[in-house]
Design a protein around this motif. Structure first.
Motif, PDB file in Angstrom:
ATOM      1  N   VAL A 271       0.689  -1.353  -0.143  1.00 25.78           N
ATOM      2  CA  VAL A 271       0.121   0.263  -0.247  1.00 25.78           C
ATOM      3  C   VAL A 271       1.038   1.277  -0.081  1.00 25.78           C
ATOM      4  N   VAL A 272       1.948   1.347   0.929  1.00 20.26           N
ATOM      5  CA  VAL A 272       2.717   2.512   0.980  1.00 20.26           C
ATOM      6  C   VAL A 272       3.673   2.551  -0.297  1.00 20.26           C
ATOM      7  N   VAL A 273       4.040   1.633  -0.771  1.00 20.56           N
ATOM      8  CA  VAL A 273       4.698   1.834  -2.097  1.00 20.56           C
ATOM      9  C   VAL A 273       3.724   2.453  -3.355  1.00 20.56           C
ATOM     10  N   LEU A 274       2.619   1.811  -3.345  1.00 19.20           N
ATOM     11  CA  LEU A 274       1.595   2.503  -4.307  1.00 19.20           C
ATOM     12  C   LEU A 274       1.191   3.765  -3.920  1.00 19.20           C
ATOM     13  N   VAL A 275       1.296   4.225  -2.736  1.00 17.94           N
ATOM     14  CA  VAL A 275       0.975   5.593  -2.446  1.00 17.94           C
ATOM     15  C   VAL A 275       1.957   6.337  -3.031  1.00 17.94           C
ATOM     16  N   ALA A 276       3.247   6.101  -2.677  1.00 19.29           N
ATOM     17  CA  ALA A 276       4.540   6.864  -3.436  1.00 19.29           C
ATOM     18  C   ALA A 276       4.280   6.751  -5.091  1.00 19.29           C
ATOM     19  N   ALA A 277       3.618   5.589  -5.529  1.00 15.08           N
ATOM     20  CA  ALA A 277       3.671   5.841  -7.183  1.00 15.08           C
ATOM     21  C   ALA A 277       2.464   6.873  -7.578  1.00 15.08           C
ATOM     22  N   LEU A 278       1.817   7.461  -6.667  1.00 17.53           N
ATOM     23  CA  LEU A 278       0.966   8.200  -7.146  1.00 17.53           C
ATOM     24  C   LEU A 278       1.320   9.713  -7.739  1.00 17.53           C
ATOM     25  N   PRO A 279       0.449  10.255  -8.485  1.00 18.69           N
ATOM     26  CA  PRO A 279       0.986  11.387  -8.960  1.00 18.69           C
ATOM     27  C   PRO A 279       0.942  12.568  -8.187  1.00 18.69           C
ATOM     28  N   SER A 280       1.665  13.581  -8.435  1.00 19.42           N
ATOM     29  CA  SER A 280       1.950  14.772  -7.660  1.00 19.42           C
ATOM     30  C   SER A 280       0.535  15.355  -7.025  1.00 19.42           C
ATOM     31  N   ALA A 281       0.432  15.881  -5.586  1.00 19.12           N
ATOM     32  CA  ALA A 281      -0.713  16.260  -5.178  1.00 19.12           C
ATOM     33  C   ALA A 281      -1.053  17.748  -5.832  1.00 19.12           C
ATOM     34  N   SER A 282      -2.510  17.667  -6.257  1.00 21.62           N
ATOM     35  CA  SER A 282      -2.600  19.052  -7.138  1.00 21.62           C
ATOM     36  C   SER A 282      -2.808  20.091  -6.311  1.00 21.62           C
ATOM     37  N   ASN A 283      -2.841  20.239  -4.862  1.00 19.45           N
ATOM     38  CA  ASN A 283      -3.100  21.407  -4.042  1.00 19.45           C
ATOM     39  C   ASN A 283      -1.863  22.062  -4.172  1.00 19.45           C
ATOM     40  N   VAL A 284      -0.544  21.457  -4.565  1.00 20.78           N
ATOM     41  CA  VAL A 284       0.635  22.035  -4.449  1.00 20.78           C
ATOM     42  C   VAL A 284       0.562  23.300  -5.326  1.00 20.78           C
ATOM     43  N   ALA A 285      -0.260  23.260  -6.567  1.00 19.25           N
ATOM     44  CA  ALA A 285       0.069  24.210  -7.381  1.00 19.25           C
ATOM     45  C   ALA A 285      -0.859  25.599  -6.822  1.00 19.25           C
ATOM     46  N   LEU A 286      -1.821  25.361  -5.977  1.00 17.81           N
ATOM     47  CA  LEU A 286      -2.452  26.313  -5.091  1.00 17.81           C
ATOM     48  C   LEU A 286      -1.359  27.074  -4.173  1.00 17.81           C
ATOM     49  N   LEU A 287      -0.648  26.075  -3.489  1.00 14.79           N
ATOM     50  CA  LEU A 287       0.349  26.717  -2.266  1.00 14.79           C
ATOM     51  C   LEU A 287       1.470  27.553  -3.183  1.00 14.79           C
ATOM     52  N   SER A 288       1.754  27.074  -4.427  1.00  8.74           N
ATOM     53  CA  SER A 288       2.780  27.828  -5.208  1.00  8.74           C
ATOM     54  C   SER A 288       2.528  29.260  -5.516  1.00  8.74           C
ATOM     55  N   GLU A 289       1.099  29.326  -5.944  1.00 12.04           N
ATOM     56  CA  GLU A 289       0.404  30.564  -6.119  1.00 12.04           C
ATOM     57  C   GLU A 289       0.517  31.480  -4.874  1.00 12.04           C
ATOM     58  N   ARG A 290       0.242  31.042  -3.935  1.00 11.36           N
ATOM     59  CA  ARG A 290       0.239  31.676  -2.557  1.00 11.36           C
ATOM     60  C   ARG A 290       1.529  32.171  -2.108  1.00 11.36           C
ATOM     61  N   PHE A 291       2.560  31.283  -2.592  1.00 14.99           N
ATOM     62  CA  PHE A 291       4.094  31.751  -2.201  1.00 14.99           C
ATOM     63  C   PHE A 291       4.859  32.420  -3.322  1.00 14.99           C
ATOM     64  N   GLU A 292       4.195  32.598  -4.559  1.00 15.78           N
ATOM     65  CA  GLU A 292       4.623  33.249  -5.527  1.00 15.78           C
ATOM     66  C   GLU A 292       5.922  32.450  -6.181  1.00 15.78           C
TER      67      GLU A 292
END
Length: 322
Positions: A271-292
């Motif tokens: 399960v944990v290896v498959l978690v790591a195989a998931l694509p990147s979290a989409s909310n990082v794009a929102l965080l990157s906007e906030r922190f420029e």
């Protein structure tokens, strides 16, 4: 392999539907934050609470898994920052590149997908990884992103801001309340349980649709700002590291942990290896906007990992699932 694709296809199809709806403005861009808010503050916490409530407390309080996955997260962040820093990419962009390369989309996508593939027993280990990524991985990367600032206290302020974000994020609280309910054997009363159940059932389809919509919004915003063309060497290596090296690292670390005498069953490891195989979290794009940070680069990494994961994640399941 065909049976795996039959399970994974609807999940990725919903993401594609959200992307098309956002890209073609069938869903107004102004509505996407509201959709994201519904998932983050209502549907997803109810889903995580329900899984936490029904998961044995020993699975949610697994110190071996917690420490091993935390070690993997720290190694990923350190490696990604080290390979990203250059004349064009400073601490801010390198830190968010590390976050997008080390933070799987476990909450919005991973938990429902893994439960569909492996059964409800997959929820416990996945929830442990969510806690690590929300509390430690995100906070560390946000603190590192401030090292570019002229203010020497920038990293400390960012760390405090990140911790504040953790405190107001409903997902850790939902997981904690679910774990407490599991430990006490407590169950919600009928009407409350049905309300939570309705919201929890909405989490998976709405979250997947929202991922696609957020990706479309990020792409549109980048074009509107006149972002310079994104060169392949700024995002392709991170995509490879996320989808290939991250699960390999987790697999090697967990195997080493077992060899050192800290027992971890094969199902949890898978399960944990498959978690790591998931694509990147989409909310990082929102965080990157906030922190420029360079949102164009971050959005491209999320988009490519999400598209490629239909094949790489399905392949990982085929290799690991007996």
């Amino acid at each position: 392999m065909l049976n795996i694709l039959l399970v994974t296809f609807p999940f990725f199809a919903l993401i594609l539907a959200g992307f098309v709806a956002g890209h073609r403005r069938m869903l107004p861009l102004e509505a996407i934050p509201g959709l994201n808010g519904f998932v983050l503050y209502f549907a997803l916490p109810c889903m995580l609470y329900r899984f936490g409530e029904s998961t044995p407390i020993v699975q949610l309080l697994d110190p071996t898994l917690f420490v091993a996955y935390l070690l993997c997260a720290l190694l990923m962040v350190a490696f990604l920052v080290a390979v990203s820093l250059n004349r064009r990419i400073g601490w801010n962009d390198a830190a968010f590149g590390a976050l997008v390369g080390a933070f799987p989309n476990t909450g919005f996508m991973g938990v429902p997908l893994l439960v569909a593939l492996l059964g409800t027993g997959a929820a416990g280990p996945a929830i442990v990884t969510i806690v690590v990524d929300l509390v430690f991985t995100a906070s560390l990367c946000i603190a590192l992103s401030r090292l570019d600032g002229a203010d020497e206290h920038g990293a400390a302020r960012a760390a405090k801001s990140a911790l504040k974000g953790v405190l107001i994020n409903p997902m850790p609280w939902a997981i904690s309340l679910g774990a407490l309910s599991s430990a006490l054997g407590y169950q919600l009363m009928g009407p409350f349980a049905k309300t939570v159940g309705l919201l929890a059932d909405a989490a998976s389809p709405v979250a997947l649709f929202t991922i696609g919509a957020v990706l479309a919004r990020s792409q549109i915003r980048v074009k509107e700002t006149g972002h310079a063309p994104i060169v392949w060497r700024d995002y392709v290596p991170v995509v490879f590291i996320k989808l290939v090296l991250h699960p390999v690292l987790v697999l090697l670390v967990l195997i080493t942990v077992n060899q050192l005498g800290y027992t971890m069953d094969r199902f949890t490891l898978m399960v944990v290896v498959l978690v790591a195989a998931l694509p990147s979290a989409s909310n990082v794009a929102l965080l990157s906007e906030r922190f420029e940070a360079d949102t164009g680069r971050i959005a491209r990494i999320i988009l490519v990992t999400t598209a490629a994961a239909f094949f790489t994640f399905s392949g990982a399941v085929a290799i690991l699932h007996p």
